[in-house]
Design a protein around this motif. Structure first.
Motif, PDB file in Angstrom:
ATOM      1  N   THR A   1       0.830  -1.206   0.000  1.00 18.00           N
ATOM      2  CA  THR A   1       0.000   0.000   0.000  1.00 18.00           C
ATOM      3  C   THR A   1       0.865   1.256   0.000  1.00 18.00           C
ATOM      4  N   VAL A   2       1.945   1.232   0.748  1.00 22.87           N
ATOM      5  CA  VAL A   2       2.848   2.392   0.804  1.00 22.87           C
ATOM      6  C   VAL A   2       3.479   2.636  -0.563  1.00 22.87           C
ATOM      7  N   TRP A   3       3.888   1.567  -1.236  1.00 20.66           N
ATOM      8  CA  TRP A   3       4.483   1.717  -2.560  1.00 20.66           C
ATOM      9  C   TRP A   3       3.473   2.291  -3.553  1.00 20.66           C
ATOM     10  N   ILE A   4       2.230   1.828  -3.478  1.00 18.53           N
ATOM     11  CA  ILE A   4       1.179   2.339  -4.366  1.00 18.53           C
ATOM     12  C   ILE A   4       0.953   3.827  -4.123  1.00 18.53           C
ATOM     13  N   MET A   5       0.921   4.219  -2.837  1.00 24.05           N
ATOM     14  CA  MET A   5       0.735   5.628  -2.500  1.00 24.05           C
ATOM     15  C   MET A   5       1.921   6.467  -2.985  1.00 24.05           C
TER      16      MET A   5
END
Length: 242
Positions: free
Chosen positions: A206-210
């Motif tokens: 999720t952090v990478w997507i954000m």
């Protein structure tokens, strides 16, 4: 050691962020720079976007440098670069030299960028409410600084395009304020902190997507910012103050 909770200490720490997002504050002068230096549209836009490249490089180097000379000195060095390199085009006429100064401007931003956040986290690690409040103010300072410097650049642009770069001279009073009132920062890790830091690098998808979304968002705003002045001048005439 200065009292980190004093008003002036907090102001000194927050003032650093006033210049962080000002790389594009001179974009309104780009069309006149293009005609004044007799350069292509691509070369003109490179003057605005060149700092972004060196920001990426020096953000990575800032942590290494901070480990050797300390956070406070690294931020001070970054502010010095912003003032000198940012204001240099006031006196320059050669495109290549101006482009190099813009690259060095980005280097200054890169040295400051992550440390402007880190210095608050380190100073107020034991005061989570104060830390959260100051981080909020710090984010606001970036936007206020960008808006204010863009307006000032537009006013100075009325004299000539060289004067637009005078906005970066604000880095010098900020440097004096920061050097006098910002506390020294102890970056030595606490007991057990190494293991905790190591675990923080296990980022979720999720952090990478954000992060990717944030990257695309910044790219879009940068493109709009760079092209807007050219569009405005094309519609309103070459003497229009975009």
């Amino acid at each position: 050691m200065r009292n980190k909770n004093s008003f002036m200490s907090k102001l000194a720490v927050l003032s650093v962020s006033l210049v962080l997002t000002s790389a594009g504050s001179i974009n309104g002068a780009l069309p006149l720079i293009e005609s004044g230096l007799k350069i292509s549209n691509t070369e003109m836009e490179l003057l605005s976007t060149a700092p972004a490249l060196s920001v990426v490089i020096f953000v990575l180097l800032s942590a290494v440098l901070a480990d050797h000379i300390g956070i406070k000195k690294t931020i001070a060095l970054g502010l010095l670069l912003v003032g000198v390199a940012g204001g240099a085009p006031m006196l320059l006429q050669d495109y290549s030299v101006i482009l190099a100064s813009r690259f060095l401007l980005g280097a200054g931003f890169g040295l400051i960028n992550s440390l402007a956040v880190s210095i608050i986290n380190v100073l107020f690690d034991s005061e989570p409410n104060t830390k959260a409040t100051l981080q909020g103010f710090r984010g606001s300072a970036e936007n206020v600084g960008n808006a204010t410097l863009t307006i000032i650049a537009g006013v100075l642009f009325a004299m000539n395009w060289h004067m637009s770069f005078a906005i970066y001279l604000i880095a010098f009073p900020i440097l004096v304020l920061f050097w006098i009132f910002a506390p020294e920062v102890n970056t030595e890790p606490k007991t057990g902190e190494s293991a905790e830091t190591e675990s923080q690098f296990n980022l979720s998808p999720t952090v990478w997507i954000m992060a990717i979304f944030a990257l695309l968002l910044v790219m879009m705003f940068t493109a709009l910012s760079v092209r807007f002045s050219s569009m405005a001048v094309a519609i309103k005439g070459e003497n229009y103050n975009a």
